[in-house]
Motif scaffolding. Structure first.
Motif, PDB file in Angstrom:
ATOM      1  N   VAL A 189      81.339 -32.676  20.457  1.00  0.00           N
ATOM      2  CA  VAL A 189      80.485 -33.722  19.911  1.00  0.00           C
ATOM      3  C   VAL A 189      79.199 -33.121  19.345  1.00  0.00           C
ATOM      4  O   VAL A 189      78.755 -33.466  18.245  1.00  0.00           O
ATOM      5  CB  VAL A 189      80.171 -34.791  20.977  1.00  0.00           C
ATOM      6  N   ALA A 190      78.606 -32.176  20.080  1.00  0.00           N
ATOM      7  CA  ALA A 190      77.325 -31.607  19.662  1.00  0.00           C
ATOM      8  C   ALA A 190      77.423 -30.902  18.314  1.00  0.00           C
ATOM      9  O   ALA A 190      76.510 -31.004  17.481  1.00  0.00           O
ATOM     10  CB  ALA A 190      76.812 -30.638  20.725  1.00  0.00           C
ATOM     11  N   VAL A 191      78.527 -30.197  18.069  1.00  0.00           N
ATOM     12  CA  VAL A 191      78.629 -29.467  16.807  1.00  0.00           C
ATOM     13  C   VAL A 191      78.644 -30.426  15.625  1.00  0.00           C
ATOM     14  O   VAL A 191      78.133 -30.109  14.543  1.00  0.00           O
ATOM     15  CB  VAL A 191      79.862 -28.543  16.795  1.00  0.00           C
ATOM     16  N   HIS A 192      79.177 -31.631  15.816  1.00  0.00           N
ATOM     17  CA  HIS A 192      79.188 -32.595  14.713  1.00  0.00           C
ATOM     18  C   HIS A 192      77.800 -33.162  14.451  1.00  0.00           C
ATOM     19  O   HIS A 192      77.432 -33.394  13.294  1.00  0.00           O
ATOM     20  CB  HIS A 192      80.189 -33.705  14.995  1.00  0.00           C
ATOM     21  N   SER A 220      73.470 -22.261  21.883  1.00  0.00           N
ATOM     22  CA  SER A 220      73.473 -23.636  21.393  1.00  0.00           C
ATOM     23  C   SER A 220      74.273 -24.501  22.357  1.00  0.00           C
ATOM     24  O   SER A 220      74.979 -23.984  23.233  1.00  0.00           O
ATOM     25  CB  SER A 220      74.085 -23.717  19.987  1.00  0.00           C
ATOM     26  N   PRO A 221      74.211 -25.842  22.196  1.00  0.00           N
ATOM     27  CA  PRO A 221      75.032 -26.723  23.038  1.00  0.00           C
ATOM     28  C   PRO A 221      76.516 -26.664  22.706  1.00  0.00           C
ATOM     29  O   PRO A 221      77.316 -27.271  23.405  1.00  0.00           O
ATOM     30  CB  PRO A 221      74.471 -28.127  22.733  1.00  0.00           C
ATOM     31  N   TYR A 222      76.872 -25.953  21.631  1.00  0.00           N
ATOM     32  CA  TYR A 222      78.277 -25.922  21.231  1.00  0.00           C
ATOM     33  C   TYR A 222      78.870 -24.511  21.256  1.00  0.00           C
ATOM     34  O   TYR A 222      79.800 -24.209  20.522  1.00  0.00           O
ATOM     35  CB  TYR A 222      78.492 -26.576  19.858  1.00  0.00           C
ATOM     36  N   THR A 223      78.338 -23.663  22.117  1.00  0.00           N
ATOM     37  CA  THR A 223      79.013 -22.400  22.349  1.00  0.00           C
ATOM     38  C   THR A 223      80.223 -22.620  23.256  1.00  0.00           C
ATOM     39  O   THR A 223      80.341 -23.644  23.932  1.00  0.00           O
ATOM     40  CB  THR A 223      78.070 -21.367  22.994  1.00  0.00           C
ATOM     41  N   LEU A 224      81.105 -21.646  23.274  1.00  0.00           N
ATOM     42  CA  LEU A 224      82.329 -21.750  24.055  1.00  0.00           C
ATOM     43  C   LEU A 224      82.045 -21.939  25.539  1.00  0.00           C
ATOM     44  O   LEU A 224      81.010 -21.491  26.058  1.00  0.00           O
ATOM     45  CB  LEU A 224      83.192 -20.516  23.853  1.00  0.00           C
TER      46      LEU A 224
END
Length: 505
Positions: free
Chosen positions: A173-176, A354-358
């Motif tokens: 969700v964060a990456v979007h 970031s909040p969208y790292t693996l």
């Protein structure tokens, strides 16, 4: 921020029902159409025993079926495993095996129909056609929270088998949220997507749905077709990899194509591989001020850093060779081998946060531990430096340096220099074996008219240090690419290192 990706899609379906969501050729589907169709496919999966947390592989070419299946997996709370159909069969088998795919949605060879297979090993010849658009109850997703798995992406590297990269619902969700802002996706946009949906284009299609924009999907990239669609179909936004930009430049004879009165193109997002600054300057002259560069990797999708539209300034050429500054939801630093942050201007390994790292590498705790450094930072495997204004300058991959006579040669810098020569259309630099130096710099060139290899080497004396100049030049008709649009240097190196124990000096 909603707790999972399925909730994001359902909110978009409720908000944008009558808007056009997807166009393929002359056909179009509204958000309401995708709502009904994806709910039917989710019900079909559920009826075959697939539930929340199960891995579902999407082995589909570009088309509306990919988008439908993608959304259905999210609405079910299952885990998406996108598989690029350009990958060799052995690699596909590896991905299905290690991901423990409970189901595979793939296109048959007969008419491109999308079929569904479900079995313990992800393969079952007795598949069934993917459900058609029909009324079905939205699937329940009990217990699907932010920490649950949303996707397993597989790295697109050129050495060895790909590793599974696990992303959670929160990451998905964060990456979007970051992407909608940084890629400047507006509700009114019409996104032209012609790179594989199993890769970055699939994330852009998801963002477009969440934002309420329209995705115009092509089966693949064709330069002439792209220019035609931009001129005739009201395309306002597209994603390109550098080789696609180069082919458009070679085709577009008239200057200021992008600013012509009948063209609405306002955003071209590009990335996935380094872009020669000289070609980028040419692209700005040809298409106008429409470019936004992304830098990221599978482990931190797309938006580690961003070179904004305003940074694409021919009057500031030093910025055209950079990757921009940290994205709105990311941090960037450069570290020494021991993980210690380095000061401005010093070269080291690039790290992102970031909040969208693996979350992790699939079933590989050792690789996961090696990836992370303290405080949530991940190592990218890229070498670069930060300037005083916070712009990141990428020098090379740690695994792609040529070490010649004990000197580190950054292939990216050599490629950027050679690309400035007017008779060089494309170039890749590799290391080839040398008895005295270990490795020698070797340039593989796609030439233009009037090219002369000896003249290029002589010309490079004014552009590069002695140890970084090409010691040999190879002329080819085209450069091999991976299924992800990157130059496949493993293929270029192979004939030079055949019969040796290792493929570096």
């Amino acid at each position: 921020m909603r707790r999972n990706l399925g909730d994001e899609f359902e909110a978009a379906f409720a908000r944008y029902r009558e808007r056009t969501a997807v166009e393929v050729g002359e056909r179009s589907w509204s958000f309401a159409d995708l709502d009904r169709w994806s709910a039917a496919v989710a019900a079909q999966l559920r009826g075959r025993g697939v539930g929340a947390g199960d891995a579902v592989a999407l082995h589909l070419t570009n088309g509306v079926e990919f988008v439908v299946a993608d959304v259905a997996v999210a609405r079910l709370g299952a885990v998406k495993v996108p598989v690029n159909p350009l990958l060799p069969e052995a690699t596909v088998a590896h991905i299905l095996r290690v991901s423990q795919a409970r189901a595979v949605i793939g296109a048959t060879s007969l008419g491109g129909r999308a079929d569904l297979w479900v079995s313990d090993d992800g393969r079952d010849p007795s598949g069934e056609p993917l459900a058609a658009p029909q009324d079905a109850a939205p699937p329940e997703r009990p217990g699907v929270g932010q920490g649950d798995r949303a996707a397993i992406y597989f790295t697109g590297g050129t050495t060895g088998l790909p590793k599974g990269v696990v992303h959670t619902q929160a990451s998905a969700v964060a990456v979007h949220y970051a992407q909608i802002v940084e890629a400047e996706i507006a509700q009114s946009d019409r996104l032209l997507l012609s790179t594989p949906l199993a890769h970055a284009a699939g994330l852009f299609a998801q963002s477009a749905l969440i934002r309420g924009a329209t995705s115009v999907i092509e089966p693949g990239f064709d330069a002439a077709r792209t220019l035609e669609l931009v001129r005739t179909r009201g395309i306002t936004w597209t994603f390109l990899v550098p080789t696609m930009i180069y082919r458009l430049l070679d085709l577009a004879a008239a200057p200021t194509v992008g600013s012509a009165g009948d063209v609405e193109l306002r955003t071209v997002v590009y990335g996935a591989a380094p872009t020669a600054p000289s070609r980028l300057a040419q692209a700005l002259e040809t298409f106008g001020p429409v470019f936004v560069q992304l830098y990221g990797q599978t482990e931190c999708p797309n938006w580690g850093t961003r070179l904004a539209n305003s940074d694409h300034d021919p009057a500031r050429p030093e910025l055209l060779g950079s990757c921009g500054r940290a994205s709105i939801m990311a941090d960037v630093q450069v570290v020494a081998e021991d993980g210690t942050p380095l000061p401005v201007g010093e070269t080291g390994e690039i790290c992102l946060r970031s909040p969208y790292t693996l979350e992790s590498y699939l079933d590989d705790p050792a690789a996961t531990a090696a990836k992370f450094v303290p405080d949530g930072w991940i190592r990218t495997g890229d070498v670069g430096f930060l300037d005083a204004a916070g712009y990141l300058h990428l020098r090379d991959r740690t695994k792609d340096m040529v070490i010649s006579g004990g000197m580190n040669v950054y292939c990216r810098e050599v490629e950027d220099a050679l690309a400035r020569h007017p008779a060089v259309a494309r170039v890749a630099v590799i290391g080839v074996p040398h008895e005295d130096w270990g490795e020698a710099v070797h340039a593989v060139v796609v030439p233009r008219a009037g090219f002369d290899a000896d003249e290029l080497v002589a010309w490079s004396r004014g552009e590069l240090a002695a140890y970084a100049r090409p010691k040999s030049v190879e002329v080819v008709a085209d450069l091999p690419e991976t299924p992800f649009g990157k130059i496949d240097k493993k293929v270029l190196r192979a004939p030079h290192w055949a019969g040796r124990d290792r493929a570096i000096g």
